[in-house]
Every structure is written in structure tokens, then in C-alpha cells.
Design a protein around this motif. Structure first.
Motif, short mmCIF file in Angstrom:
data_model
loop_
_atom_site.label_atom_id
_atom_site.label_comp_id
_atom_site.label_asym_id
_atom_site.label_seq_id
_atom_site.Cartn_x
_atom_site.Cartn_y
_atom_site.Cartn_z
N ARG A 13 -1.29 4.49 4.51
CA ARG A 13 -1.98 5.13 3.38
C ARG A 13 -3.22 5.89 3.81
O ARG A 13 -3.45 7.02 3.35
CB ARG A 13 -2.32 4.06 2.35
CG ARG A 13 -3.26 4.48 1.25
CD ARG A 13 -3.56 3.32 0.30
NE ARG A 13 -4.72 3.62 -0.52
CZ ARG A 13 -5.96 3.24 -0.25
NH1 ARG A 13 -6.21 2.52 0.83
NH2 ARG A 13 -6.95 3.55 -1.06
N GLY A 34 0.30 6.26 -2.28
CA GLY A 34 0.34 4.81 -2.17
C GLY A 34 -0.73 4.19 -3.05
O GLY A 34 -1.38 4.86 -3.85
N GLU A 58 0.81 -1.22 0.00
CA GLU A 58 0.00 0.00 0.00
C GLU A 58 0.84 1.27 0.00
O GLU A 58 0.41 2.30 -0.51
CB GLU A 58 -0.92 0.01 1.23
CG GLU A 58 -2.13 -0.90 1.11
CD GLU A 58 -1.85 -2.35 1.41
OE1 GLU A 58 -2.72 -3.20 1.14
OE2 GLU A 58 -0.75 -2.64 1.91
N LYS A 59 2.03 1.23 0.56
CA LYS A 59 2.86 2.45 0.63
C LYS A 59 4.31 2.10 0.35
O LYS A 59 5.16 2.10 1.25
CB LYS A 59 2.71 3.08 2.02
CG LYS A 59 3.26 4.49 2.11
CD LYS A 59 2.46 5.48 1.31
CE LYS A 59 2.98 6.90 1.52
NZ LYS A 59 2.26 7.88 0.68
#
Length: 701
Positions: A386, A326, A318-319
Motif C-alpha cells: 500500500r 487499499g 491493507e491491499k
């Protein structure tokens, strides 16, 4: 696309799926009818036809070049799992083998359950677990340069029948939704409806980087994302990557992905560059939720596999990079009938509008009453980086309805129900551009749960997550409201009036969940607090939602979970969060000890040598020396603190305590170590820096 390419597309779509065409070809009419009945009515296949179906599936798989089969399932680690068995029986007296695949092998498998997360449902020495064929999701053949395997989608359970996967609760929730909606629709006079489905469509975001850069970054290798890295001079400020021209290498990769997905019958529809450099998106056409869940798992798998064919690595974390957006996975969710009615589509007459308002009110109720549970469904270690970071929805659940629908619910509260026939307006172009109908509402990218015309878009889901749990909970919370109304209608003579009264009461009680403004703003955070909406910033906080009484009772009452299953998932989620945090902490420590501190030492020694030659009065040298000494000291102290906390962590034995320790002390210590090392990256000559920088990784494909 020329005629040859068009024919290729049409002739190859779904060729690796045991679909209706292949069933007719390889099954007897009796076996075909039995399998279709089981699939459509979501029930167990008549055992008397199991061997016939298995034989047809075997012959089809052999014709596709498959040598093995696997029961493919989704254990509680966010991934998929498989064990390959060959299609061979015992050799005869002459040493010859025959192909063998029975109905029993099709329907049930027995993988070792002891090594998958169980949250205490199973002890390590209790190894037996079962995979059970899910006939609602078609079998398929997955092939590569090494061969072909028949994949049989299954559910996964323990010896005692507890669910050990993400899919089983989703299937249960679909059954619960079907029963709840059918009961209500029949009370309202929709007696022709025989089945109801929830639908989902995932918009998968991802990053692509060069394989050579990946191999030089142990943080990405071990954790899927960068743990150090100063921002490059250019990021996403110019908005030049989003919807920009797709580079040739990326286009070639996307074409191969599409080809593989289409052969599996997965309708990959939309692809484009996303906001951040090297970030992209792939969206598929919606499907029934459980099937869509399987398809998204295959999308993620093929993105990662095919990227390697092109000398790249696909990052689903996600990031992956600090300072730029993200990746998420918008989950488009709706509910429809076998007669073609989208139950979230606004009506054009009083009856259909009443139906729409019932379903709208029920989801308002569900999201408001169980916001923490929906927040939990998207909670993960990676997604915490995120959510709420001005690039994704905040951690506060709210619903975006837009101006038109918000006005409609106000009309309901004022006893002025109208139809939606004349709500469209038109936007005029220039003389050379056509006029076109304006949508009933704008889009709000800051909303976590937005109505988008005939569905809701759950935008909090993380890019690496399985979409099963979010869709499970959406199905359940919607059903609960509908069941409440059904209980009222069963005792009512005037069902229309009773429905209107329930709609009005429900909207009045739960309209606080509606917010059409800027979800990124500080003002909304303050306003949400005044409204009494929860702001669960971290995963350990959100996990507690599972055992809040209202949520716990609902999940048990619906039959979607057993009590032991809920408690086990709480433990698994705490453990998963902690494990990912401690892996990152240890990775940062190792990289600091082995790479960054020695690098800063070398740079400082070089400066000291230059100082001997040019004198300490030379300003560029003296200033650089001071800064390097400062970041070296700060890095050393921060590393000492992190190492101490890693040791302290090993002394904690309770999973919940370990998770909260990780989310507070451990994460803060990691941030404190990253800051001076990222600063050092800007001071140390590039020739000495031991890993590729953000600029190297993000702008050189």
C-alpha cells in the motif's frame, strides 16, 4: 432520531463497561476510592482492596449474564488473545457450586506463553507467562447469542518479566511522556499540571464482500486478500463511491456495529463509503492512547464478527484488491494535560505560543532523527503493498505543516515570533450561504505525518495493524526532545530566551523533514534523497531501524524496552514477514496447480475442438488459441520457478535472510505468476473461470 431512539442511545451507551457509575454501585466506598486512585495515578491497586474489587466486578458481571472471565491481551502476532475461565468454585459435599472470583485472579493470570511469538525470549518448553491487569482500561462484558464473557484488559509478560505484547511498551511510553512533559512544564511555570496524557484516535478502513464469494476464493480465506485477479472494467475512476449514499445492507450492518460499540462505551463517530468500491471507514472519538488501542482492537473484532450476521465478510488487509485503493488507519495523535491544555494547539499569546513552538520543534526533531523507527512502526508484509502506491503516503517520512505554520517557523528563524491571533480568514458563500472561517491550513492527503490543527495525523498505519507501536514511538521521540530542552532550562536564568534559542536551533537542524508538496510525485522522491531522508521501501529494510544505535539507545534509555525485548521483536518481525510471504507463495502455487492451469487447459481444449469444426483460418479462434498457449506456457514456467523458490526457502534457517529472500526473489516470482493468469482471466469464458472475479466481488453487495 425520535425520542424513543434518543433515550435508547443515552440509556445504553457504556452499559457493558465497568465504568464509574457501575463502580459506585458495586464497590464499597473504600474499594471505589482505591481503584480510582490506582487508575488516575497509573499505579498498582492496593492489594488489600483486590478481593473487594474482584467481588464487585463478579457481581456486576453475573448481573450482565456473564458465566466466564478472561484476561484479554495483545501478543506479538497483531491479534488479541484470551482464555475463558468459569466463575465457579469447587463443588461442596452436596454437589452445589458457588460463584468464585478472587483478587488474585483479577490481578494476575497465567496463560501458556510457549505458543505465542517471543523472538527467542522463551524456549518452547518454557511455558510460563503472566497476564497482569491494566486498571487504566476498564473491564467490559462482551456478549453474543451464545453467552457473555467478562473481559479484563491486561499486559502480557514472560516468567522473567520481559514484555511479550504490544501494550506494555505503550504503557511504559505513556509514563515516560508524562514524566518528561511534566518536568518541562513545571520549569516553564505550569505548576498546576499534575498529569499529561497522549491521545489517539484511529480511522479504520475496511472492505465488505459477500460470504459466498469469500468461500470460493481460497486466497482470501488463507491470506485475507486476493492473490490473483484482473481489474474489472470499472474501478474507482468515477469517484462515485467516496461519500456516496450508503446502501441499505451496509447501513444495517453499520447500525449494528454502532450499537455494539456504543454499549462498550466506544464513541464510534463517523462512518462513510471510502474511495474504492465496497470500501468503508469507521472513525471513533479520540481517547488516551492505551485505551484507544484497546478500543481499536474491539472495533476490528466487531467489524469482522457483525459482518457475518449480514452474510458478509469484513476484510482488514491493507491491499485486498490490486488496481484500487487499499486500506489504512489514520492515527490521530496529540498530547494534553489534566488541566485541559492541548499541547499541540497553537497559542493566542506569547506564552502559549512559546509552549506550542517547543512541542512543535520537539516533534520535528523526533521525526527527523528517528524517521526510520517510525517507518518501522508501520511496516508489515501487507502494508508494503500500500505505501507509496499513489493511494497512501510514500515510505519516506516527512511532516506537513501547511502554509501558516511553515511561515511561523520561518519567522522564528528570522527572530520574529508572533502570536496566532489574527491568522484566520473567511470564505464567502453565495447570498444564500453563510460565510465561514477558513482553516489555518489545507489538508495534504499525500503526507505521512500531517499537522491538522491541534494534532498530528500519522497516515502510514496499515488497516490491520495494532496502533500501539506507532503511538509508543511517537511518545518516546517527542519526550527525547523535551528532555533535551529541560536539561538546558535547569541551568538557565532566562528560561524564555533559552527556550527560544533551543527552538531556533532545533528548527534549523531539522526543518528538512518539513514538506508541504505532493508526496506521490517522483520529484519528491528525488528531493528527499537530496535532503538525506530515508526511503525504506520494504519491511525487512525498515526492521533494521530497531537496532540502529541512536534508536536502540533511546529505547533503552527511556525504559520503554529492555535490550532483550528489542532483539526479540526484530526476530519476530522478520519471522512474521517471511511467514506471511511463504503462505501467499504456497497459496498461489496451490491455486495455480489445482484451479487455474486446469482451467486454461480446458479453455484451450475447447478452442482446439472449435478449430477442428471451423478451420484454423477462422481468425478469432486462431488468435485466441495463440494467446491461450502463450499464457499457459508463461504460467507453467512461472509456476515452476515459484515452486523451486519455495523449496529453496525451506533450506534457509536465519530469520533475517528468510525475510529478505521473501521480499526480493519470492515476491518477484509471485508477481510473475500472477501476470499471465490474470491475462488468462480475460481470455477464458466466464463459465469456466474457477473463482469469482473482481467485478463479481466488488459490485454485487
Amino acid at each position: 432520531m425520535g425520542k424513543k431512539e434518543t433515550n435508547y442511545f443515552q440509556n445504553n451507551f457504556g452499559i457493558n463497561v465497568f465504568n464509574d457509575k457501575e463502580k459506585r454501585k458495586y464497590l464499597s466506598i473504600e474499594a471505589y476510592n482505591a481503584l480510582n486512585e490506582a487508575t488516575k495515578e497509573r499505579k498498582e491497586l492496593d492489594p488489600s482492596f483486590a478481593d473487594d474489587v474482584a467481588k464487585g466486578l463478579l457481581n456486576w458481571a453475573l448481573d450482565k449474564g456473564a458465566t466466564h472471565y478472561t484476561h484479554w491481551f495483545q501478543p506479538l502476532n497483531g491479534l488479541t488473545a484470551e482464555k475463558h475461565d468459569a466463575f465457579i468454585g469447587k463443588p461442596d459435599e452436596e454437589g452445589k457450586i458457588s460463584f468464585d472470583f478472587t483478587g488474585k485472579e483479577l490481578i494476575k493470570g497465567e496463560p501458556d506463553a510457549s505458543s505465542f511469538p517471543s523472538g527467542g525470549l522463551r524456549a518452547t518448553f518454557e511455558a510460563r507467562g503472566y497476564t497482569v491487569w491494566d486498571a487504566t482500561s476498564p473491564a467490559f462484558v462482551l456478549d453474543d447469542e451464545y453467552g457473555a464473557i467478562l473481559y479484563i484488559p491486561t499486559a502480557f509478560c514472560s516468567y522473567n518479566g520481559e514484555a511479550l505484547d504490544d501494550k506494555t511498551p505503550l504503557l511504559r511510553s505513556e509514563d515516560y511522556l508524562n514524566e518528561s512533559v511534566l518536568k518541562l512544564l513545571h520549569l516553564l511555570g505550569y505548576n498546576d499540571v499534575k498529569h499529561v496524557y497522549s491521545y489517539a484516535g484511529a480511522e479504520q478502513e475496511y472492505f465488505l464482500i459477500e460470504s459466498q464469494d469469500y468461500l470460493k476464493r481460497k486466497d482470501i480465506v488463507y491470506t485475507g486478500r486476493t492473490l490473483f485477479g484482473a481489474s474489472s472494467p470499472k474501478g474507482q475512476e468515477l469517484d462515485d463511491h467516496y461519500f456516496g449514499p450508503i446502501r441499505e445492507k451496509i447501513s444495517s450492518f453499520m447500525q449494528e456495529v454502532n450499537d455494539a460499540l456504543w454499549k462498550l462505551g466506544i464513541p464510534a463517530k463517523t462512518e462513510h463509503n471510502e474511495v474504492a468500491p465496497s470500501q468503508h471507514e469507521l472513525a471513533c472519538i479520540y481517547a488516551p492512547s492505551s485505551l484507544s488501542c484497546d478500543q481499536n482492537q474491539l472495533v476490528m473484532r466487531l467489524l469482522k464478527r457483525i459482518a457475518k450476521h449480514h452474510g458478509m465478510i469484513c476484510l482488514l488487509a491493507e491491499k485486498p484488491f490490486e488496481g484500487i485503493n487499499g486500506s489504512g488507519k489514520h492515527n490521530n495523535w496529540s498530547v494534553g494535560t489534566d488541566t485541559g491544555i492541548n499541547l499541540f494547539s497553537p497559542g493566542k499569546d506569547k506564552k502559549s505560543n512559546l509552549r506550542f513552538l517547543i512541542f512543535l520543534s520537539s516533534i520535528l526533531r523526533g521525526v527527523d532523527m528517528h524517521a526510520d523507527l517510525l517507518r518501522e512502526s508501520v511496516a508489515s508484509y501487507g502494508n508494503d503493498f500500500r505505501l507509496g502506491a499513489n493511494e497512501a503516503p510514500p515510505a519516506i517520512l516527512s511532516i506537513y505543516l501547511g502554509k501558516t505554520l511553515t511561515s511561523l517557523i520561518e519567522e522564528v528563524l528570522n527572530n520574529d515570533l508572533k502570536t496566532s491571533e489574527n491568522i484566520k480568514s473567511f470564505i464567502n458563500g453565495s447570498k444564500t450561504l453563510p460565510s465561514f472561517p477558513k482553516d489555518d491550513m489545507d489538508r495534504n492527503r499525500t503526507s505521512p505525518f500531517a499537522f491538522t490543527g491541534n494534532r498530528f495525523e500519522f497516515r502510514m498505519v496499515g488497516s490491520e495493524q495494532n496502533i500501539a507501536e506507532p503511538n509508543t514511538f511517537l511518545n518516546v521521540v517527542l519526550s527525547e526532545g523535551l528532555n533535551e530542552l529541560s536539561a538546558i532550562l535547569e541551568k538557565s536564568v532566562d528560561k524564555e530566551q533559552a527556550s527560544l534559542e533551543w527552538i531556533k536551533k532545533t528548527i534549523k537542524e531539522h526543518k528538512r523533514i518539513v514538506f508541504n508538496g505532493d508526496g506521490y510525485s517522483k520529484q519528491w522522491e528525488e528531493e528527499a534523497s537530496k535532503r538525506g531522508l530515508m526511503n525504506l521501501r520494504t519491511t525487512p529494510e525498515a526492521i533494521k531501524a530497531y537496532i540502529r544505535k541512536e534508536n536502540f539507545d533511546m529505547l533503552i534509555r527511556s525504559g520503554v524496552f529492555k535490550e532483550k525485548e528489542i532483539l526479540s521483536r526484530v526476530n519476530i518481525k522478520y519471522q512474521d514477514y517471511h511467514n506471511k510471504a511463504i503462505i501467499e507463495a504456497k497459496t498461489m502455487s496451490r491455486m495455480a496447480h489445482k484451479l487455474f492451469l486446469p482451467c486454461i487447459h480446458n479453455a484451450l481444449n475447447n478452442i482446439l475442438e472449435e478449430e477442428k469444426e471451423m478451420g484454423s483460418s477462422f481468425l478469432p479462434i486462431s488468435k485466441t488459441k495463440e494467446k491461450l498457449i502463450d499464457v499457459l506456457n508463461c504460467s507453467f514456467l512461472a509456476l515452476e520457478k515459484l515452486d523451486s523458490l519455495i523449496k529453496e526457502d525451506s533450506q534457509i534457517n536465519v530469520e533475517e535472510e528468510k525475510a529478505f529472500f521473501a521480499s526480493t526473489k519470492l515476491k518477484k516470482a509471485m508477481e510473475e505468476l500472477r501476470a499471465p493468469i490474470d491475462e488468462a482471466e480475460l481470455l477464458v469464458p466466464k463459465s469456466l473461470w474457477p473463482v469469482p472475479t473482481y467485478g463479481d466481488i466488488l459490485f454485487h453487495i
